[in-house]
Design an enzyme around this catalytic site. Structure first.
Site, PDB file in Angstrom:
ATOM      1  N   HIS A   1      -2.216  -5.386   1.654  1.00  0.00           N
ATOM      2  CA  HIS A   1      -3.533  -6.013   1.530  1.00  0.00           C
ATOM      3  C   HIS A   1      -3.320  -7.485   1.185  1.00  0.00           C
ATOM      4  O   HIS A   1      -2.372  -7.826   0.481  1.00  0.00           O
ATOM      5  CB  HIS A   1      -4.324  -5.338   0.405  1.00  0.00           C
ATOM      6  CG  HIS A   1      -5.528  -6.125  -0.027  1.00  0.00           C
ATOM      7  ND1 HIS A   1      -6.716  -6.073   0.665  1.00  0.00           N
ATOM      8  CD2 HIS A   1      -5.708  -7.003  -1.049  1.00  0.00           C
ATOM      9  CE1 HIS A   1      -7.584  -6.891   0.066  1.00  0.00           C
ATOM     10  NE2 HIS A   1      -6.999  -7.459  -0.974  1.00  0.00           N
TER      11      HIS A   1
ATOM     12  N   PHE B   1     -15.407   3.665   7.135  1.00  0.00           N
ATOM     13  CA  PHE B   1     -14.059   4.042   6.721  1.00  0.00           C
ATOM     14  C   PHE B   1     -13.871   4.029   5.198  1.00  0.00           C
ATOM     15  O   PHE B   1     -12.774   4.280   4.710  1.00  0.00           O
ATOM     16  CB  PHE B   1     -13.014   3.138   7.391  1.00  0.00           C
ATOM     17  CG  PHE B   1     -13.188   1.655   7.128  1.00  0.00           C
ATOM     18  CD1 PHE B   1     -12.762   1.088   5.934  1.00  0.00           C
ATOM     19  CD2 PHE B   1     -13.781   0.834   8.072  1.00  0.00           C
ATOM     20  CE1 PHE B   1     -12.918  -0.275   5.685  1.00  0.00           C
ATOM     21  CE2 PHE B   1     -13.942  -0.526   7.840  1.00  0.00           C
ATOM     22  CZ  PHE B   1     -13.505  -1.084   6.634  1.00  0.00           C
TER      23      PHE B   1
ATOM     24  N   LYS C   1       0.822  -1.223   0.000  1.00  0.00           N
ATOM     25  CA  LYS C   1       0.000   0.000   0.000  1.00  0.00           C
ATOM     26  C   LYS C   1       0.854   1.271   0.000  1.00  0.00           C
ATOM     27  O   LYS C   1       2.055   1.215   0.283  1.00  0.00           O
ATOM     28  CB  LYS C   1      -0.923  -0.041   1.215  1.00  0.00           C
ATOM     29  CG  LYS C   1      -1.932  -1.183   1.169  1.00  0.00           C
ATOM     30  CD  LYS C   1      -2.932  -1.033   2.293  1.00  0.00           C
ATOM     31  CE  LYS C   1      -3.936  -2.163   2.273  1.00  0.00           C
ATOM     32  NZ  LYS C   1      -4.954  -1.991   3.316  1.00  0.00           N
TER      33      LYS C   1
ATOM     34  N   ARG D   1       2.492  -6.739   8.988  1.00  0.00           N
ATOM     35  CA  ARG D   1       1.816  -5.567   9.559  1.00  0.00           C
ATOM     36  C   ARG D   1       2.384  -5.203  10.927  1.00  0.00           C
ATOM     37  O   ARG D   1       2.479  -4.026  11.277  1.00  0.00           O
ATOM     38  CB  ARG D   1       0.316  -5.816   9.623  1.00  0.00           C
ATOM     39  CG  ARG D   1      -0.342  -5.691   8.238  1.00  0.00           C
ATOM     40  CD  ARG D   1      -1.757  -6.140   8.277  1.00  0.00           C
ATOM     41  NE  ARG D   1      -2.479  -5.842   7.045  1.00  0.00           N
ATOM     42  CZ  ARG D   1      -3.614  -6.428   6.715  1.00  0.00           C
ATOM     43  NH1 ARG D   1      -4.147  -7.347   7.510  1.00  0.00           N
ATOM     44  NH2 ARG D   1      -4.231  -6.102   5.582  1.00  0.00           N
TER      45      ARG D   1
ATOM     46  N   ARG E   1      -2.488 -14.533   4.614  1.00  0.00           N
ATOM     47  CA  ARG E   1      -3.117 -13.773   5.706  1.00  0.00           C
ATOM     48  C   ARG E   1      -2.376 -13.985   7.028  1.00  0.00           C
ATOM     49  O   ARG E   1      -2.250 -13.070   7.837  1.00  0.00           O
ATOM     50  CB  ARG E   1      -4.601 -14.120   5.811  1.00  0.00           C
ATOM     51  CG  ARG E   1      -5.376 -13.486   4.648  1.00  0.00           C
ATOM     52  CD  ARG E   1      -6.824 -13.808   4.667  1.00  0.00           C
ATOM     53  NE  ARG E   1      -7.592 -13.074   5.660  1.00  0.00           N
ATOM     54  CZ  ARG E   1      -7.942 -11.799   5.555  1.00  0.00           C
ATOM     55  NH1 ARG E   1      -7.578 -11.110   4.504  1.00  0.00           N
ATOM     56  NH2 ARG E   1      -8.661 -11.215   6.493  1.00  0.00           N
TER      57      ARG E   1
ATOM     58  N   ASN F   1      -1.958   0.170   6.768  1.00  0.00           N
ATOM     59  CA  ASN F   1      -1.492  -1.120   7.300  1.00  0.00           C
ATOM     60  C   ASN F   1      -0.596  -1.895   6.327  1.00  0.00           C
ATOM     61  O   ASN F   1      -0.552  -3.111   6.338  1.00  0.00           O
ATOM     62  CB  ASN F   1      -2.676  -1.952   7.815  1.00  0.00           C
ATOM     63  CG  ASN F   1      -3.653  -2.334   6.727  1.00  0.00           C
ATOM     64  OD1 ASN F   1      -3.491  -1.927   5.581  1.00  0.00           O
ATOM     65  ND2 ASN F   1      -4.649  -3.127   7.066  1.00  0.00           N
TER      66      ASN F   1
HETATM   67  P1  CMP Z   1      -7.357  -4.453   3.560  1.00  0.00           P
HETATM   68  O1  CMP Z   1      -6.844  -5.820   3.876  1.00  0.00           O
HETATM   69  O2  CMP Z   1      -6.818  -3.776   2.373  1.00  0.00           O
HETATM   70  O3  CMP Z   1      -8.966  -4.525   3.429  1.00  0.00           O
HETATM   71  C1  CMP Z   1      -9.808  -3.448   3.729  1.00  0.00           C
HETATM   72  C2  CMP Z   1      -9.071  -2.280   4.285  1.00  0.00           C
HETATM   73  O4  CMP Z   1      -9.858  -1.328   4.963  1.00  0.00           O
HETATM   74  C3  CMP Z   1      -8.100  -2.747   5.372  1.00  0.00           C
HETATM   75  O5  CMP Z   1      -7.074  -3.504   4.815  1.00  0.00           O
HETATM   76  C4  CMP Z   1      -7.711  -1.436   6.008  1.00  0.00           C
HETATM   77  O6  CMP Z   1      -6.734  -0.723   5.283  1.00  0.00           O
HETATM   78  C5  CMP Z   1      -9.032  -0.690   5.934  1.00  0.00           C
HETATM   79  N1  CMP Z   1      -9.730  -0.740   7.224  1.00  0.00           N
HETATM   80  C6  CMP Z   1     -10.288  -1.814   7.812  1.00  0.00           C
HETATM   81  N2  CMP Z   1     -10.852  -1.476   8.991  1.00  0.00           N
HETATM   82  C7  CMP Z   1     -10.634  -0.152   9.142  1.00  0.00           C
HETATM   83  C8  CMP Z   1     -10.998   0.788  10.135  1.00  0.00           C
HETATM   84  N3  CMP Z   1     -11.691   0.420  11.212  1.00  0.00           N
HETATM   85  N4  CMP Z   1     -10.619   2.065   9.961  1.00  0.00           N
HETATM   86  C9  CMP Z   1      -9.941   2.445   8.857  1.00  0.00           C
HETATM   87  N5  CMP Z   1      -9.580   1.583   7.855  1.00  0.00           N
HETATM   88  C10 CMP Z   1      -9.927   0.307   8.002  1.00  0.00           C
END
Ligand code: CMP
Length: 138
Positions: free
Chosen positions: A115, A57, A9, A102, A85, A112
């Protein structure tokens, strides 16, 4: 063999962590079928994350994912979806296990670092979102 999609990311690319992250992925036994740096448009980010469109979000997430370059990586391995994962750890780095990507490199729930597809079906779908079949070499 399963396919899964990793995205390094914008937060991790900005910090130049792509080399370190790719080494962890290769050391864990994943094969890279393809990867390419992209700058997502708003439309592309909205489409990719449309499953989250009702979440609080969502707009922040789209904003973040379009804020800089990211690197989608098509991966293959036995049990790739679950193993990847495990390798990346929990969405919230505060809850991620020691040694996960992460835990090592994420700032918070949104920024984070990586993905990973959350199911076998989404692994196929998400790899196809970025890469045509002809560009997925073994
Ligand atoms: P990802 O695995 O890319 O899938 C969905 C994304 O949404 C996740 O990683 C985070 O980057 C984002 N995300 C998930 N939960 C939250 C949250 N509570 N607040 C902000 N971003 C979030």
């Amino acid at each position: 063999m399963q396919r899964t999609l990793c995205i390094i990311k914008p937060d991790a690319v900005e910090k130049n962590l792509q080399g370190k992250i790719i080494k962890i992925i290769l050391d864990a036994g994943f094969q890279i079928l393809n990867l390419k740096p992209v700058r997502l448009t708003r439309k592309q980010a909205e489409k990719f994350y449309e499953i989250h469109k009702d979440k609080m979000f969502y707009s922040e997430l789209v904003e973040f994912m379009t804020s800089g370059s990211c690197i989608p990586i098509a991966l293959v391995k036995e049990n790739a979806v679950n193993d990847f994962r495990e390798l990346i750890g929990a969405t919230n780095p505060a809850e991620a296990k020691e040694g996960t990507i992460r835990k090592l490199y994420a700032d918070d729930k949104q920024r984070n670092a990586v993905h990973g597809s959350d199911s076998v079906e989404n692994g196929i779908k998400e790899v196809n979102f970025f890469f045509p079949e002809i560009e997925l070499t073994m």
